[in-house]
Structure formats: C-alpha cells, structure tokens
Write an enzyme that holds these catalytic residues in place. Structure first.
Site, mmCIF file in Angstrom:
data_model
loop_
_atom_site.group_PDB
_atom_site.id
_atom_site.type_symbol
_atom_site.label_atom_id
_atom_site.label_comp_id
_atom_site.label_asym_id
_atom_site.label_seq_id
_atom_site.Cartn_x
_atom_site.Cartn_y
_atom_site.Cartn_z
ATOM 1 N N TRP A 222 39.867 17.188 53.717
ATOM 2 C CA TRP A 222 39.867 16.504 52.418
ATOM 3 C C TRP A 222 38.736 15.487 52.312
ATOM 4 C CZ3 TRP A 222 42.102 19.504 49.356
ATOM 5 C CH2 TRP A 222 43.185 20.293 49.789
ATOM 6 N N LYS B 201 53.599 14.114 47.736
ATOM 7 C CA LYS B 201 53.959 14.051 49.153
ATOM 8 C C LYS B 201 54.937 12.908 49.426
ATOM 9 C CE LYS B 201 49.360 15.871 50.237
ATOM 10 N NZ LYS B 201 49.652 17.202 50.781
ATOM 11 N N ASP C 197 41.582 7.636 49.898
ATOM 12 C CA ASP C 197 42.496 8.694 49.494
ATOM 13 C C ASP C 197 43.738 8.539 50.369
ATOM 14 O OD1 ASP C 197 43.941 10.996 49.077
ATOM 15 O OD2 ASP C 197 42.321 12.384 49.558
#
Length: 365
Positions: free
Chosen positions: A106, A200, A176
């Site tokens: 990511w 999540k 992030d």
C-alpha cells in the site's frame, strides 16, 4: 472449537468483522430509525435525524482518539486509494518534494500515485528482505523543507506495524492508518493528516475517515477540482454532496461499541491478548508455523505466517474452512496465511484459531 451459532470465525482482512451488538442494533433500527418510519438509508442527509448521527460519529471519533483542538474530522469516499492521489494534489506544490517510507504494497501504491503528480523520493525502505520489518527512525532521510513525509502505519499484507511514530518537526507527517486506526492509543498531534478506510476497524466499506490539522488545510492547493479538495468537506461538515449515510451510521454504532469496551486503552489490551494467543503458537520452538514479520515489527491486526510448503498450507486452509474459519488465506501477492484480528474480532475466535493451529500441528508434524 464448538460454535453456538451460524456465525463464522471471521478473519477477513477487509471488509472485516463488525461487533455483533452493532449489527443487532442496525437490524433493530433497519425499518424504523428513531421513530422516523424510515431506515437510515432512506433519510435525507439534510434531515435533523441524520445530522445527529453524522455529528455523533464525529464527536465519538474526537473523544476516542483524543483528537486535539485544531483538527477537522471528515467523511470521504473512494477509500485509501483515492487518498493516494488527494494528498499530493492538495499538498505537493511545484518546487517541493515529498518523502514516502516504503513498508509494503500500500505504500508502494501511494508512492506510484504521487509520482504522477509531483516530485517525490523514498525516505526509507524495508523492501529488501520482503518487508519483514519497519525502518528505524534513524533510517529516515528527508530535508526540513520537504512538503510532507508519508507513512503506512500498519501493513495488512506483510503483517508489520510501526511501534512508535517519528517526530518530524515542521515537516507534516501524513499516515495511512486504514488497518490499525483506533486499535491502540496514539498521539494524534504528531500528524498533520491521517486517513483510514473504515472497513477494517471503524465500520463497513464505503466511507473513509480523514483527520486533518487546520493549518495544513489552509495551505492546500486551491486549483484542484471541487470534490478532490479537503476544504470542500471541511467547509460543509462533509455534507457538500450526499455522503455514505448508512456507512457513517455504522461507524457511529461501532464507535459506541468501542466506548462501551472502555475506549482505546481497553481495546489495545484486548488486541494484545488476542494477538498473543496466535503469536505464541507461531513462536513455538518446533517452528511448524513460520512468522513473516520480525518480532519487533509485528502487527497486532494482521498476523502473517507460512507453513513448510504450499501443500501443507492448502491442507491447513481447507481444514480451517471446513471448521467455519473465513479469511485465513494470505494476500494473493504474498501467499501463505494471514489472520486479521481487528478490534471487532472476538477473543473467542482467536482462541479457536489457536486450538486449530495446535491440533493441526499435532496431526501433521
């Protein structure tokens, strides 16, 4: 490992498990929310009933994360993937460079997106060794005039996480936090901007939470399309256009559940206990399970491991599936096995996984 209901042991990496009580509350209110005779999904986003939901979710986030004054909490769409572009569009001006710390897939995606929009550089990388660690703070290389430094706090695919966050002084720190936000207490004031897909640890898919310091907001590029400007959402309390109302409602229910558990500190203790159940099996001296992340970089949210060979891994995953375990296969790019034990994954599910791992080891060693 007996189960008392039809619900599975959910270890999906995202969208992930939600608290049963939150789901039951949503079920109870599905047809008639707050006496309106409508579902939350049917309410106008301009109505007082929805506005109360929206503002309560923001209020709870501020409380549970101890967000200081001087920050805005925004609800956006597009997931972290859109943030990969929004961050440099808004905060990477011509003549400046931004640093990215590479800790997994990511962060690579964030880097690739920013590379199309301005000058960037790798401030540190753990790619050598297949992302088994997090770079030490001393490894970070950036100048005081950098536009910002970007990190990924938790790496879902490789199972690593920052244990402590760097102090970057006048350089804005952007993170992030999609896969570990609200999993433990941390100092929000270290960050100029935090973004997190909700699916999540905060709620369902469809909404992205952004926490942004107002002084950074004031520096944002004004020559950006309206819907890609953070200022658009800050100005109108994330109600410039129709937000993902039901997802935000579910965030509110999830945050109420976190508060009932005792807040971030209590959740952190639970997460440590849950992860320890599984890491203890991985750390067995027999070495039947092979952890990917270095011990000092281990994630509490995503526990990654391998077995001796792919045939044995397949047998393990097939056995788990038959017993009601879901989501234990590693990411398609990494293979192996992965247990995602986010906030709402019950202790009992982790205990059941531990028992499965021990029984499988005994039968196949």
């Amino acid at each position: 490992m007996e189960k008392n209901s039809k619900r599975v042991y959910n270890f999906n990496a995202g969208p992930a498990a939600l608290p049963l009580t939150a789901l039951q509350k949503a079920q109870e209110e599905l047809l008639d929310f707050n006496g309106t005779g409508m579902s939350v999904m049917e309410l106008s986003h301009r109505s007082k009933d929805y506005e109360a939901v929206h503002n309560r979710a923001i209020e709870l986030l501020k409380e549970l994360l101890a967000i200081p004054a001087g920050y805005e909490v925004l609800f956006l769409q597009g997931g972290a993937s859109l943030q990969f572009a929004m961050v440099p569009l808004n905060f990477l001006p011509t003549g400046k460079k931004a640093g990215y710390v590479m800790t997994g897939v990511w962060s690579e995606k964030a880097y690739a997106e920013a590379e199309q929009l301005g000058e960037i550089f790798v401030a540190a990388s753990a790619k050598e060794g297949n992302y088994r660690r997090i770079p030490a703070v001393e490894e970070l290389k950036y100048n005081a005039d950098a536009a910002y430094l970007h990190i990924t706090s938790n790496n879902t695919i490789y199972g690593t996480a920052w244990q402590d966050f760097p102090d970057t002084g006048t350089v804005p720190l952007i993170a992030d936090m999609s896969s570990d936000i609200l999993s433990k207490p941390f100092d929000v004031s270290k960050f100029a901007l935090i973004y997190a897909g909700a699916q999540k640890n905060l709620g369902p898919s469809g909404v992205t939470v952004v926490i942004i310091r107002r002084d950074l907001l004031e520096q944002a590029n004004k020559k950006v399309p309206t819907m890609l400007r953070y200022g658009t959402y800050a100005k109108d309390n994330s109600l410039y256009n129709t937000p993902p109302t039901f997802s935000i409602y579910m965030i509110k229910l999830m945050l109420e559940w976190v508060k009932e558990q005792g807040g971030a500190a209590a959740i952190y203790k639970q997460n440590q206990q849950k992860a320890a159940l599984i890491y203890d099996v991985i750390d067995d001296i027999n070495g039947f399970y092979i952890g990917h992340a270095q011990p000092d970089a281990r994630s509490l949210m995503n526990i990654t491991f391998r077995l001796a060979n792919e045939d044995l891994e397949k047998k393990f995953l097939d056995t788990a599936k038959k017993l009601g375990f879901v989501g234990l296969a590693g990411h398609r790019s990494a293979g192996g096995c992965r247990a995602s034990v986010y906030n709402a994954v019950p202790y009992e599910s982790c205990q059941a996984l531990r028992e499965l791992m021990l029984a499988f080891q005994k039968e196949n060693a």
